[in-house]
Design a protein around this motif. Structure first.
Motif, PDB file in Angstrom:
ATOM      1  N   SER A  71      -2.268   7.169  13.268  1.00 51.05           N
ATOM      2  CA  SER A  71      -1.875   7.554  11.908  1.00 51.05           C
ATOM      3  C   SER A  71      -3.012   7.422  10.893  1.00 51.05           C
ATOM      4  CB  SER A  71      -0.678   6.699  11.496  1.00 51.05           C
ATOM      5  OG  SER A  71      -0.610   6.600  10.111  1.00 51.05           O
ATOM      6  N   ALA A  72      -3.791   6.340  10.995  1.00 50.87           N
ATOM      7  CA  ALA A  72      -4.867   6.096  10.024  1.00 50.87           C
ATOM      8  C   ALA A  72      -5.928   7.184  10.053  1.00 50.87           C
ATOM      9  CB  ALA A  72      -5.516   4.749  10.288  1.00 50.87           C
ATOM     10  N   LEU A  73      -6.065   7.890  11.184  1.00 51.17           N
ATOM     11  CA  LEU A  73      -7.031   8.988  11.273  1.00 51.17           C
ATOM     12  C   LEU A  73      -6.332  10.339  11.148  1.00 51.17           C
ATOM     13  CD1 LEU A  73      -9.254   7.690  14.221  1.00 51.17           C
ATOM     14  CD2 LEU A  73      -9.665   7.478  11.767  1.00 51.17           C
ATOM     15  N   GLY A  74      -5.011  10.267  10.816  1.00 48.85           N
ATOM     16  CA  GLY A  74      -4.240  11.496  10.627  1.00 48.85           C
ATOM     17  C   GLY A  74      -3.803  11.588   9.177  1.00 48.85           C
ATOM     18  N   TYR A  75      -2.487  11.571   8.948  1.00 49.11           N
ATOM     19  CA  TYR A  75      -1.998  11.698   7.580  1.00 49.11           C
ATOM     20  C   TYR A  75      -1.566  10.375   6.968  1.00 49.11           C
ATOM     21  CZ  TYR A  75      -2.416  16.593   8.627  1.00 49.11           C
ATOM     22  OH  TYR A  75      -2.923  17.822   8.981  1.00 49.11           O
ATOM     23  N   GLY A  76      -1.798   9.276   7.695  1.00 49.28           N
ATOM     24  CA  GLY A  76      -1.681   7.940   7.117  1.00 49.28           C
ATOM     25  C   GLY A  76      -0.325   7.555   6.573  1.00 49.28           C
ATOM     26  N   LYS A  77      -0.357   6.724   5.550  1.00 52.05           N
ATOM     27  CA  LYS A  77       0.854   6.163   4.939  1.00 52.05           C
ATOM     28  C   LYS A  77       1.692   7.215   4.229  1.00 52.05           C
ATOM     29  CE  LYS A  77      -0.774   1.448   3.983  1.00 52.05           C
ATOM     30  NZ  LYS A  77      -2.216   1.514   4.287  1.00 52.05           N
TER      31      LYS A  77
END
Ligand SMILES: *[C@@H]1O[C@H](CO)[C@@H](O)[C@H](O)[C@H]1NC(C)=O
Ligand SMILES: *[C@@H]1O[C@H](CO)[C@@H](O)[C@H](O)[C@H]1NC(C)=O
Ligand SMILES: [Ca+2]
Ligand SMILES: [Ca+2]
Length: 211
Positions: free
Chosen positions: A107-113
Motif C-alpha cells: 500500500s505504501a508504494l501504491g495509493y497509501g492511506k
C-alpha cells in the motif's frame, strides 16, 4: 486545450516529484514472460508504453485494466520520476520490450492511506504489466544531445526555445513565441540551479533521490 497540452508538456519536461522518504517497503517482482531478444532494457527516464491489469490483493478484484477500460488503449508513462505510483517506478526497471511482470505492491508504494477511485485505503495491489515499447524520455542523454544544437554540453535559452517550438509543431500546434519565451523563463527558473544562464547536462538529468 492548448493550456492542457502546455501543462502536460511542462510537467513532462520538468516533472519529478519530491516525495517524503519512506522506510523502504519492497515491491515483489515476478517475471511472467521474457522475450528471447532484448536489445534495450528500461531505465529511469525512459518512456514506457504498457498494458496492465490491476487487482486488489485482498480479494482479487480487478480495479483497472487498460485493455478493458479507457478505450482499451495502452498507456505511456515516464519511468522513475513519480509520474506513476512508486511501486511501478521501483518495479519496472530493466524490463525488455515484450516482457511481462507481476508486481506485488505494498500500500505504501501504491495509493497509501488515502486510496484512489476503486482502490480502498491501505490496499496492497497486484499488477500484471506488459511493456509494449520503450523510448528515450525527455530527460535522457539522447534528448539532451538533441536539444544541445552547438554541442557545448549546455543548453542556452535559445536552444530550449527552439526545442519547445519543434515539440509543439510535432504535436500539431503552431508555436507561439510569447508563450514559448514565458515557458523558457519558467524552465530556467527551476532548472538553472547555479543561475549561469545555461542548463548543464548535470542540471538537466533526472534527480532520483526519492527512489
Ligand atoms: C473486494 O474488496 C473491495 C474493497 O474492500 C470491495 O469493495 C469489493 O466488494 C470486494 N469484492 C469481492 C468480490 O468480495
Ligand atoms: C500567444 O500567447 C499569448 C499569451 O498567452 C497570447 O496573448 C497571444 O494572443 C498568443 N498569440 C498568438 C498569435 O496566438
Ligand atoms: Ca548548447
Ligand atoms: Ca546552469
Amino acid at each position: 486545450m492548448f493550456l492542457v497540452l502546455l501543462n502536460a508538456f511542462c510537467s513532462l519536461l520538468l516533472g519529478y516529484s519530491s516525495g517524503a522518504k519512506l522506510p523502504d517497503p519492497e515491491v515483489k517482482i515476478e517475471v511472467l514472460k521474457k522475450p528471447f531478444v532484448c536489445p534495450r532494457k528500461s531505465k529511469y527516464g525512459d518512456m514506457l508504453l504498457v498494458h496492465y491489469d490491476g487487482y486488489l490483493e485482498s480479494n482479487g478484484t480487478l480495479f483497472h485494466s487498460s485493455r478493458k477500460h479507457a478505450n482499451g488503449q495502452p498507456v505511456w508513462f515516464t519511468l522513475g520520476i513519480g509520474e506513476v505510483i512508486k511501486g511501478w517506478d521501483k518495479g519496472m526497471k530493466n524490463m525488455c520490450s515484450g516482457e511481462k511482470r507481476k508486481l506485488t505492491v505494498p500500500s505504501a508504494l501504491g495509493y497509501g492511506k488515502e486510496g484512489k477511485g476503486k482502490v480502498p485505503p491501505e490496499s496492497n495491489l497486484i499488477f500484471e504489466i506488459e511493456v509494449l515499447e520503450i523510448r528515450n524520455g525527455p530527460r535522457s542523454h539522447e534528448s539532451f544531445q538533441e536539444m544541445d544544437l552547438n554541442d557545448d554540453w549546455k543548453l542556452s535559452k535559445q536552444e530550449v526555445k527552439e526545442y519547445l517550438r519543434k515539440e509543439f509543431e510535432r504535436h500539431g500546434y503552431t508555436a507561439n513565441d510569447t508563450q514559448n519565451e514565458f515557458m523558457v523563463e519558467d524552465i530556467f527558473k527551476k532548472e538553472d540551479e547555479d543561475s549561469d544562464g545555461f542548463i548543464s547536462a548535470r542540471e538537466f538529468t533526472y534527480k532520483h533521490d526519492e527512489l
